[in-house]
Design a protein around this motif. Structure first.
Motif, mmCIF file in Angstrom:
data_model
loop_
_atom_site.group_PDB
_atom_site.id
_atom_site.type_symbol
_atom_site.label_atom_id
_atom_site.label_comp_id
_atom_site.label_asym_id
_atom_site.label_seq_id
_atom_site.Cartn_x
_atom_site.Cartn_y
_atom_site.Cartn_z
ATOM 1 N N THR A 282 0.826 -1.214 0.000
ATOM 2 C CA THR A 282 0.000 0.000 0.000
ATOM 3 C C THR A 282 0.858 1.261 0.000
ATOM 4 O O THR A 282 0.457 2.283 -0.582
ATOM 5 C CB THR A 282 -0.940 0.019 1.214
ATOM 6 O OG1 THR A 282 -0.184 -0.123 2.428
ATOM 7 C CG2 THR A 282 -1.955 -1.099 1.125
ATOM 8 N N SER A 283 2.028 1.211 0.631
ATOM 9 C CA SER A 283 2.901 2.388 0.597
ATOM 10 C C SER A 283 3.397 2.660 -0.819
ATOM 11 O O SER A 283 3.556 3.821 -1.216
ATOM 12 C CB SER A 283 4.083 2.204 1.552
ATOM 13 O OG SER A 283 4.969 1.211 1.084
ATOM 14 N N ILE A 284 3.627 1.591 -1.593
ATOM 15 C CA ILE A 284 4.011 1.776 -2.996
ATOM 16 C C ILE A 284 2.896 2.505 -3.751
ATOM 17 O O ILE A 284 3.156 3.426 -4.545
ATOM 18 C CB ILE A 284 4.318 0.414 -3.648
ATOM 19 C CG1 ILE A 284 5.558 -0.216 -3.008
ATOM 20 C CG2 ILE A 284 4.540 0.573 -5.154
ATOM 21 C CD1 ILE A 284 5.806 -1.652 -3.446
ATOM 22 N N LEU A 285 1.650 2.097 -3.492
ATOM 23 C CA LEU A 285 0.521 2.778 -4.130
ATOM 24 C C LEU A 285 0.482 4.258 -3.760
ATOM 25 O O LEU A 285 0.202 5.120 -4.607
ATOM 26 C CB LEU A 285 -0.791 2.114 -3.721
ATOM 27 C CG LEU A 285 -1.177 0.814 -4.433
ATOM 28 C CD1 LEU A 285 -2.483 0.281 -3.877
ATOM 29 C CD2 LEU A 285 -1.295 1.046 -5.939
ATOM 30 N N LYS A 286 0.754 4.570 -2.504
ATOM 31 C CA LYS A 286 0.726 5.972 -2.061
ATOM 32 C C LYS A 286 1.763 6.793 -2.820
ATOM 33 O O LYS A 286 1.499 7.928 -3.243
ATOM 34 C CB LYS A 286 0.994 6.073 -0.562
ATOM 35 C CG LYS A 286 0.065 5.269 0.325
ATOM 36 C CD LYS A 286 -1.362 5.719 0.241
ATOM 37 C CE LYS A 286 -2.229 4.956 1.237
ATOM 38 N NZ LYS A 286 -2.342 3.507 0.952
ATOM 39 N N PHE A 287 2.966 6.243 -2.992
ATOM 40 C CA PHE A 287 4.013 6.979 -3.706
ATOM 41 C C PHE A 287 3.671 7.128 -5.186
ATOM 42 O O PHE A 287 3.972 8.160 -5.799
ATOM 43 C CB PHE A 287 5.362 6.276 -3.528
ATOM 44 C CG PHE A 287 5.999 6.515 -2.192
ATOM 45 C CD1 PHE A 287 6.584 7.735 -1.895
ATOM 46 C CD2 PHE A 287 6.003 5.533 -1.230
ATOM 47 C CE1 PHE A 287 7.170 7.963 -0.663
ATOM 48 C CE2 PHE A 287 6.578 5.745 0.012
ATOM 49 C CZ PHE A 287 7.171 6.963 0.304
ATOM 50 N N VAL A 288 3.061 6.102 -5.752
ATOM 51 C CA VAL A 288 2.641 6.198 -7.158
ATOM 52 C C VAL A 288 1.587 7.288 -7.320
ATOM 53 O O VAL A 288 1.657 8.120 -8.238
ATOM 54 C CB VAL A 288 2.105 4.837 -7.649
ATOM 55 C CG1 VAL A 288 1.444 4.983 -9.021
ATOM 56 C CG2 VAL A 288 3.228 3.817 -7.717
ATOM 57 N N GLU A 289 0.607 7.315 -6.426
ATOM 58 C CA GLU A 289 -0.451 8.330 -6.488
ATOM 59 C C GLU A 289 0.124 9.731 -6.251
ATOM 60 O O GLU A 289 -0.222 10.687 -6.968
ATOM 61 C CB GLU A 289 -1.523 8.016 -5.438
ATOM 62 C CG GLU A 289 -2.310 6.750 -5.731
ATOM 63 C CD GLU A 289 -3.075 6.239 -4.521
ATOM 64 O OE1 GLU A 289 -3.914 5.340 -4.683
ATOM 65 O OE2 GLU A 289 -2.819 6.728 -3.398
ATOM 66 N N GLY A 290 1.003 9.855 -5.248
ATOM 67 C CA GLY A 290 1.610 11.166 -4.976
ATOM 68 C C GLY A 290 2.458 11.651 -6.130
ATOM 69 O O GLY A 290 2.409 12.834 -6.500
#
Length: 842
Positions: A282-290
């Protein structure tokens, strides 16, 4: 006679003072800021307020991490949630102060999604705190929740909301000051003065001990709230609460990503690899979205979301969800929502900017809030809210096909001393993501395709994390591989997708790639002696490095890079499944393959040297038979693993003695199972020494005493030549039931450490054969040792004069030994004489 109450541990006091100071300062600053927000010129500039909030957020995060090692889930959730709220708000304030956010409209769009999340999150913490009778935490959580709600209103009508926000933060300030005052008074009065509501919970020590044994993960709640934070941003856009997705939302996403990386690491510390892997994903998703929102700030075009990698990520989430259902049905369905989210994002190249993913985000927001409430309530409540825990596990167990892995060795280190769970699952999964990134590349549009986070965060950072954890487990080859591949993904990913990979490449780029190729050749060679799966893993990565080299030389055949990356991705995917499946089930297991090559005396210890589980009495008896026949064995003790030999076999004792490269510098010690073995010869011992031995043993303390005729009674015979020195000998009764049972079977044993050249002590059973090879005839296995340092060695040669010394200070501190000696002295000074000596004189 009343006993004096002592203050709590210094670490707890410092942690509580840190929490209180951060709360008081932060809440007062925010109260002051909102109270004066109607002024033409703010009393506290936005940039200054943002920096101060970042500092205070870091203090609260530090305190929350410290508290997470205890048994205070409400306090941990409160500290970490407030910390993430203030960190995100601080970054938004800095953006506003630097002119990146323009006007009230941008601030409204930036702040409302985060305020919605943390208003609900703090309300959940307050409600559970109230039910768990954590009144002070509940009051502060409710106050912050209401202040966030009033903050949302303030963006509509400042006259209505700003003053209410200030009042709520003033409540937090008052309660924090009260708690701080209570802690200070309790500390300086040695807990004689305790203000109402500030008393520590009863049986705190017992609760902390129980928490450490059960390895409860108190950080799951903040991870779920951070998932609400990102989901709120896209849900608010779909519902029309906000009008745009822009750079003002990046702080919330990046802070969520960073905090979830921390939660991932600490979940490994709690031996919860499934949760750690999930929050890593989920942290990877957050960085992708950011990154995608930040991208639009520097480019005029909307970024492109790659379909293949998102489909692969959805598959990884789906498999992870299947294994979560074994743990809990509710958690399994929750993880499945992120697989659906990845599929929704992959449907169109516009990704998160379309309605589909935003609709799934609303579902994730609701599910995260419900699961956070249930999880936080169930941690300490006797009456649990049902989540389907263990249902699938029971069904699978009844089939008699699957046998679940259990026990302390589930995440035990191989040759190291680690307090972290195995991170191989996350490392292999990130290699899958990094590999399929390459299959998505259009060389003409690499800059506008969202690739950098996948390579640098997934392929780079998490590979380094997995390598570091593998290194602490003593997995030298695996750690080297993960770290090498992580460095390669970071360098190549940044270079390729950071705008530095232009047409003129050639020599300089080729030299760097050739260095990686040569190093990986060594890794490939080493995997020949490890397993077929790891050999294919490293070999296919070598083919990827060759494709990088051919591309740098502008000699890459069409389709070659696509083919090798798909092959590497599939091999990595199998390794991911193998690590996840084999860590969950004891049988059946996915095969990793035997080593292609074998060296004599290496990698075959279980064939030549039996490795037996110490929990079975039959195993201990077999080790005893080996020792009775003159063998030397490695056994677990109350400290570290030791090499032992039966004193009745001088040849075995000499063999153990000769394992040292400089044997004369490392004397062997004598272990017995009970002081009753020395009672027939107790008249050879000074009464003070005898009472001291009775008071000290069994324990991790060896006593150096003079040799005498009493040794002959134990049947040591010619073995005495190798035990101790010519005049003195170290003797001990270990505080370990396995060791004492073994001594009862074979008689007194000679003991030495498993370190031929004076290196670190052995802290895992696999280290015994790795260090000694064919010099050991059997190993009694118990996974990780309870300690990573050996026993304390006390000089008792002059104890009759009341003096002792210390040859070595190990697990037992000097103060503890002196305390025991003092108590024995007091008995002798008061006229007490050991009953055994009285019987002899009559």
């Amino acid at each position: 006679m009343t006993s004096k109450k002592t203050a709590g541990p210094p670490g707890d006091t410092i942690g509580f003072l840190t929490i209180s100071t951060g709360r008081v300062t932060g809440s007062f600053l925010l109260a002051l800021s909102f109270y004066t927000s109607n002024r033409a010129v703010p009393l506290i500039p936005s940039t200054v307020l943002g920096i101060l909030l970042l500092i205070l957020a870091s203090l609260l995060a530090y305190a929350g991490v410290q508290k997470s090692l205890g048994n205070a889930p409400i306090v941990v959730s409160f500290c970490m949630t407030v910390s993430s709220l203030w960190c995100s708000s601080g970054l938004v304030q800095i953006l506003a102060g630097q002119g990146i956010l323009h006007g009230a409209s941008d601030m409204r769009n930036a702040m409302i999604p985060g305020l919605v999340t943390f208003s609900l999150g703090m309300f959940i913490i307050g409600a559970v705190g109230l039910l768990q009778k954590e009144i002070a935490i509940a009051i502060m959580a409710f106050a912050i929740s209401f202040s966030n709600a009033h903050g949302i209103v303030a963006f509509t009508d400042k006259s209505l909301g700003a003053s209410a926000v200030a009042c709520n933060y003033l409540i937090v300030t008052i309660v924090s000051v009260y708690l701080l005052l209570g802690e200070v008074l309790s500390f300086f009065s040695m807990q004689r003065i305790i203000l109402p509501g500030t008393a520590p919970p009863k049986n705190k020590g017992k609760a902390q001990s129980q928490a450490k044994q059960t390895c409860k993960n108190d950080l799951v709640v903040i991870g779920l709230i951070l998932n609400m934070s990102s989901a709120s941003i896209f849900g608010c856009k779909l519902l029309g609460v906000t009008t745009i997705l822009f750079v003002g939302h990046v702080p919330w996403l990046l802070v969520a990503g960073v905090y979830q990386i921390g939660i991932c690491i600490l979940s490994f510390r709690c031996h919860d690899p499934l949760v750690a892997t999930f929050f890593g994903f989920t942290s990877i998703l957050k960085f992708v979205e950011g990154y995608s929102l930040l991208f639009e700030m520097f480019h005029s075009v909307q970024p492109i979301f790659p379909t293949p990698i998102l489909v692969v990520f959805a598959i990884l989430f789906f498999i992870l969800a299947l294994f979560f259902t074994v743990k809990s049905l509710a958690e399994g369905f929750y993880v499945l929502l992120f697989a659906a989210y990845c599929i929704a994002v992959s449907c169109k190249s516009s990704g998160i900017f379309q309605c589909g993913p935003q609709g799934v985000s609303i579902v994730i927001f609701v599910a995260s809030a419900v699961l956070a409430l249930v999880y936080l309530y169930n941690i300490k409540s006797a009456a649990k809210i049902p989540t389907g825990k263990g249902i699938v596990k029971d069904l699978l167990s009844r089939t008699h096909i699957f046998k679940f892995a259990q026990g302390s060795n589930l995440n035990g280190p191989i040759l190291g001393y680690s307090k972290y769970a195995n991170a191989d699952v996350l490392g292999h999964a990130c290699n899958v993501l990094s590999a399929f990134c390459i299959t998505t590349i259009d060389p003409r549009s690499s800059m506008i395709t969202i690739m950098l986070p996948w390579k640098v965060i997934a392929g780079g950072f998490f590979q380094l994390l997995s390598g570091s954890v593998a290194f602490s487990h003593g997995k030298t080859l695996e750690s080297t591989t993960f770290i090498l591949y992580g460095i390669m993904w970071i360098i190549w990913g940044s270079f390729r997708f950071g705008g530095f990979y232009g047409v003129p490449r050639g020599f300089n780029t080729s030299v760097g790639i050739i260095c990686f190729i040569m190093f990986n050749c060594f890794v490939v060679f080493c995997t020949l002696f490890f397993s077929k799966a790891w050999f294919m893993y490293s070999l296919t990565f070598e083919l990827i490095l060759i494709s990088f080299l051919l591309d740098a030389l502008d000699a890459l055949p069409d389709g070659y890079d696509l083919a090798v990356t798909i092959i590497f991705g599939l091999v990595s995917f199998y390794c991911f499944l193998m690590a996840l499946f084999n860590s969950t089930f004891e049988s059946p297991q996915l095969p990793g393959g035997t080593p292609i090559l074998k060296l004599n005396g290496s990698g075959s210890g279980s064939d030549k040297c039996p490795h037996l589980p110490c929990r079975k009495a039959a195993s201990v008896k077999r080790i005893a038979e080996i020792m009775k026949n003159g063998g030397t064995c490695g056994i677990p003790t109350d400290t570290v693993y030791m090499l032992v030999a039966a004193c009745s076999h001088p040849g075995a004792v000499e063999k153990a003695y000769r394992t040292k490269l400089q044997a004369r510098d490392y004397s062997m010690s004598l272990w017995i199972s009970s002081l009753d073995q020395l009672k027939p010869v107790k008249h050879f011992f000074d009464p003070l020494l005898w009472d001291f031995m009775e008071a000290v043993w069994p324990s991790s303390i060896s006593l150096v005493i003079q040799k005498g005729k009493w040794i002959d009674y134990l049947g040591i015979k010619d073995s005495a030549e190798y035990i101790g020195t010519s005049q003195y000998i170290a003797i001990r009764i270990p505080d370990c039931s396995v060791a004492t049972y073994l001594i009862d079977l074979v008689g007194p044993i000679a003991v030495t450490s498993v370190d031929p050249s004076g290196e670190a002590d052995a802290t895992h059973h696999n280290q015994v054969y790795a260090k000694l090879g064919n010099k050991v005839d059997g190993v009694l296995c118990d996974g990780s040792s309870p300690e990573n340092i050996a026993c304390t060695v006390v000089d008792c040669t002059k104890i009759e004069n009341g003096n002792i010394g210390f040859f070595k200070v190990g697990i037992v501190p000097i103060s503890k030994v002196l305390e025991i000696l003092q108590s024995v002295h007091k008995k002798h000074q008061s006229g007490h004489v050991n009953a055994g000596f009285i019987d002899e004189t009559t």
